[in-house]
Design a protein around this motif. Sequence first.
Motif, PDB file in Angstrom:
ATOM      1  N   ASN A 179      67.724   1.718  66.904  1.00 42.14           N
ATOM      2  CA  ASN A 179      66.745   2.655  66.668  1.00 42.14           C
ATOM      3  C   ASN A 179      65.640   2.151  65.755  1.00 42.14           C
ATOM      4  OD1 ASN A 179      67.641   4.379  68.658  1.00 42.14           O
ATOM      5  ND2 ASN A 179      69.233   4.973  67.226  1.00 42.14           N
ATOM      6  N   ARG A 180      66.104   1.534  64.766  1.00 40.66           N
ATOM      7  CA  ARG A 180      65.230   1.205  62.583  1.00 40.66           C
ATOM      8  C   ARG A 180      65.157   0.282  63.161  1.00 40.66           C
ATOM      9  NH1 ARG A 180      68.680   1.795  57.982  1.00 40.66           N
ATOM     10  NH2 ARG A 180      66.746   1.644  56.741  1.00 40.66           N
ATOM     11  N   LYS A 181      65.068  -0.319  63.997  1.00 39.06           N
ATOM     12  CA  LYS A 181      64.515  -1.459  64.190  1.00 39.06           C
ATOM     13  C   LYS A 181      63.116  -1.500  65.392  1.00 39.06           C
ATOM     14  CE  LYS A 181      64.062  -6.553  66.643  1.00 39.06           C
ATOM     15  NZ  LYS A 181      64.021  -6.074  67.624  1.00 39.06           N
ATOM     16  N   ASN A 182      63.084  -0.687  66.200  1.00 39.33           N
ATOM     17  CA  ASN A 182      61.959  -0.790  67.189  1.00 39.33           C
ATOM     18  C   ASN A 182      61.202  -1.361  67.475  1.00 39.33           C
ATOM     19  OD1 ASN A 182      60.375   0.983  68.219  1.00 39.33           O
ATOM     20  ND2 ASN A 182      59.335   2.032  66.000  1.00 39.33           N
ATOM     21  N   SER A 183      60.049  -1.876  67.189  1.00 38.65           N
ATOM     22  CA  SER A 183      59.219  -2.892  67.238  1.00 38.65           C
ATOM     23  C   SER A 183      58.806  -4.422  66.521  1.00 38.65           C
ATOM     24  CB  SER A 183      58.279  -2.864  68.099  1.00 38.65           C
ATOM     25  OG  SER A 183      57.443  -2.010  67.176  1.00 38.65           O
ATOM     26  N   GLN A 184      59.978  -3.816  65.177  1.00 37.69           N
ATOM     27  CA  GLN A 184      60.004  -4.846  64.867  1.00 37.69           C
ATOM     28  C   GLN A 184      60.725  -6.528  65.100  1.00 37.69           C
ATOM     29  OE1 GLN A 184      61.123  -4.472  60.153  1.00 37.69           O
ATOM     30  NE2 GLN A 184      61.524  -1.962  61.104  1.00 37.69           N
ATOM     31  N   LYS A 185      59.293  -7.332  64.523  1.00 33.57           N
ATOM     32  CA  LYS A 185      60.211  -9.052  64.452  1.00 33.57           C
ATOM     33  C   LYS A 185      61.805  -8.556  64.125  1.00 33.57           C
ATOM     34  CE  LYS A 185      56.287 -11.597  64.366  1.00 33.57           C
ATOM     35  NZ  LYS A 185      55.466 -12.914  63.885  1.00 33.57           N
ATOM     36  N   ALA A 186      62.615  -9.527  64.695  1.00 29.99           N
ATOM     37  CA  ALA A 186      64.140  -9.902  63.882  1.00 29.99           C
ATOM     38  C   ALA A 186      64.416 -10.010  62.783  1.00 29.99           C
ATOM     39  CB  ALA A 186      64.880 -10.563  65.220  1.00 29.99           C
ATOM     40  N   GLU A 187      63.576 -11.075  62.708  1.00 32.28           N
ATOM     41  CA  GLU A 187      63.545 -11.376  61.129  1.00 32.28           C
ATOM     42  C   GLU A 187      63.330 -10.251  60.337  1.00 32.28           C
ATOM     43  OE1 GLU A 187      61.964 -12.802  63.702  1.00 32.28           O
ATOM     44  OE2 GLU A 187      61.770 -14.821  63.619  1.00 32.28           O
ATOM     45  N   ASP A 188      62.559  -9.687  60.366  1.00 35.56           N
ATOM     46  CA  ASP A 188      62.154  -8.507  59.396  1.00 35.56           C
ATOM     47  C   ASP A 188      62.884  -7.682  59.049  1.00 35.56           C
ATOM     48  OD1 ASP A 188      59.395  -9.732  59.244  1.00 35.56           O
ATOM     49  OD2 ASP A 188      58.324  -8.724  60.288  1.00 35.56           O
ATOM     50  N   TRP A 189      63.781  -7.328  60.457  1.00 39.06           N
ATOM     51  CA  TRP A 189      64.372  -6.132  60.411  1.00 39.06           C
ATOM     52  C   TRP A 189      66.008  -6.665  59.483  1.00 39.06           C
ATOM     53  CZ3 TRP A 189      65.741  -1.297  59.900  1.00 39.06           C
ATOM     54  CH2 TRP A 189      67.438  -1.208  59.887  1.00 39.06           C
ATOM     55  N   LEU A 190      66.093  -8.385  59.562  1.00 43.49           N
ATOM     56  CA  LEU A 190      67.114  -8.771  59.022  1.00 43.49           C
ATOM     57  C   LEU A 190      66.756  -9.030  57.346  1.00 43.49           C
ATOM     58  CD1 LEU A 190      68.216 -12.089  61.186  1.00 43.49           C
ATOM     59  CD2 LEU A 190      69.845 -10.111  60.572  1.00 43.49           C
ATOM     60  N   ARG A 191      65.816  -8.721  57.118  1.00 39.21           N
ATOM     61  CA  ARG A 191      65.043  -8.724  55.893  1.00 39.21           C
ATOM     62  C   ARG A 191      65.798  -7.465  54.852  1.00 39.21           C
ATOM     63  NH1 ARG A 191      61.169 -11.834  57.613  1.00 39.21           N
ATOM     64  NH2 ARG A 191      61.182 -14.346  56.944  1.00 39.21           N
ATOM     65  N   ASP A 200      75.325  -8.981  52.555  1.00 39.42           N
ATOM     66  CA  ASP A 200      74.958  -9.509  51.483  1.00 39.42           C
ATOM     67  C   ASP A 200      74.299 -11.016  51.260  1.00 39.42           C
ATOM     68  OD1 ASP A 200      76.782 -11.407  52.206  1.00 39.42           O
ATOM     69  OD2 ASP A 200      78.372 -10.199  51.818  1.00 39.42           O
ATOM     70  N   ALA A 201      74.159 -11.981  50.590  1.00 42.01           N
ATOM     71  CA  ALA A 201      73.012 -13.140  50.850  1.00 42.01           C
ATOM     72  C   ALA A 201      74.206 -14.306  51.842  1.00 42.01           C
ATOM     73  CB  ALA A 201      72.785 -14.252  49.071  1.00 42.01           C
ATOM     74  N   ALA A 202      75.240 -14.402  51.607  1.00 41.74           N
ATOM     75  CA  ALA A 202      75.381 -15.262  52.687  1.00 41.74           C
ATOM     76  C   ALA A 202      75.521 -14.766  53.929  1.00 41.74           C
ATOM     77  CB  ALA A 202      77.111 -15.356  51.800  1.00 41.74           C
ATOM     78  N   SER A 203      75.400 -13.579  54.150  1.00 37.73           N
ATOM     79  CA  SER A 203      75.661 -13.050  55.582  1.00 37.73           C
ATOM     80  C   SER A 203      74.050 -12.970  56.333  1.00 37.73           C
ATOM     81  CB  SER A 203      75.978 -11.191  55.576  1.00 37.73           C
ATOM     82  OG  SER A 203      77.554 -11.177  55.162  1.00 37.73           O
ATOM     83  N   PHE A 204      73.460 -12.172  55.270  1.00 37.19           N
ATOM     84  CA  PHE A 204      71.970 -12.603  55.489  1.00 37.19           C
ATOM     85  C   PHE A 204      71.502 -13.919  56.271  1.00 37.19           C
ATOM     86  CE2 PHE A 204      67.505 -13.437  53.881  1.00 37.19           C
ATOM     87  CZ  PHE A 204      66.916 -13.134  55.287  1.00 37.19           C
ATOM     88  N   GLN A 205      71.963 -14.681  55.842  1.00 32.47           N
ATOM     89  CA  GLN A 205      71.369 -15.892  55.926  1.00 32.47           C
ATOM     90  C   GLN A 205      72.467 -16.412  57.180  1.00 32.47           C
ATOM     91  OE1 GLN A 205      73.231 -19.673  53.019  1.00 32.47           O
ATOM     92  NE2 GLN A 205      71.410 -20.672  53.954  1.00 32.47           N
ATOM     93  N   GLN A 206      73.526 -16.125  57.156  1.00 31.39           N
ATOM     94  CA  GLN A 206      74.585 -16.446  58.792  1.00 31.39           C
ATOM     95  C   GLN A 206      73.799 -16.309  59.854  1.00 31.39           C
ATOM     96  OE1 GLN A 206      76.414 -14.348  60.360  1.00 31.39           O
ATOM     97  NE2 GLN A 206      77.016 -16.434  61.336  1.00 31.39           N
ATOM     98  N   ARG A 207      73.236 -14.784  59.802  1.00 32.75           N
ATOM     99  CA  ARG A 207      72.142 -13.972  60.311  1.00 32.75           C
ATOM    100  C   ARG A 207      71.180 -14.922  61.281  1.00 32.75           C
ATOM    101  NH1 ARG A 207      75.352 -11.695  63.886  1.00 32.75           N
ATOM    102  NH2 ARG A 207      76.280 -13.253  62.796  1.00 32.75           N
TER     103      ARG A 207
END
Length: 226
Positions: A179-191, A200-207
Amino acid sequence: MDDVEQMLKDFQDHLAPRLDTYEQTIYLYVFRHSRLIDLDEVVVGFKSSRRRMACGIGEKGKPMSENTAYEKLRSLQQKGCITILDSTREGRRIRLNLPAEIPGVIPEEVTCTPIDLELEDFFEVEENRPRILAREGYQCFYCLRRLTADNYVIEHVTSRPTGTNNYRNVVAACRECNNRKNSQKAEDWLRTLYRDGFLDAASFQQRQLRLDGLRAGELRPPDGSG
């Protein structure tokens, strides 16, 4: 005959279950004296031959009667196992058909054409969706929240209409991320998830690495044949 082993396998596996004991005995006797020695046909005198081909299987060890022998010959012909060509003074002239030559005896092999994974629809086709959930290890692709078969959704990484429904562009996600991501790019939603403390930083990099792998076709869903 070139392939006796295959003939015997075909007989035992496919033809014998269709025949009674006398029919099997006569069939194998005719086979022994014709096709096994590369003869197309044979003359069998059942008045005498019946005593040698089925001793011990009749009542109290008696061979089959002459009437029974001729009755079983007719039933073998009706089942397509033999062709009675003629009746002579020496006996019946018979042509035997091998199991593979009798229509319907040997089951046809069913060839399964492999499905092209690239063409499979993992969004609209309901039975394909659990394969994406399993690929994600029952975690939201974005925030790593635990998912179950009852609470996940299939999410487009690149939103439609430009995004496709194949495995490179769909993931299993929680409803909140969807719902919250909506039409955002996946990279932007991960940020956003990283900035808001959900990753956390490690999970963000892994994603991010997993997102790259998804688009490269490295995250193949499990086979759906089972």
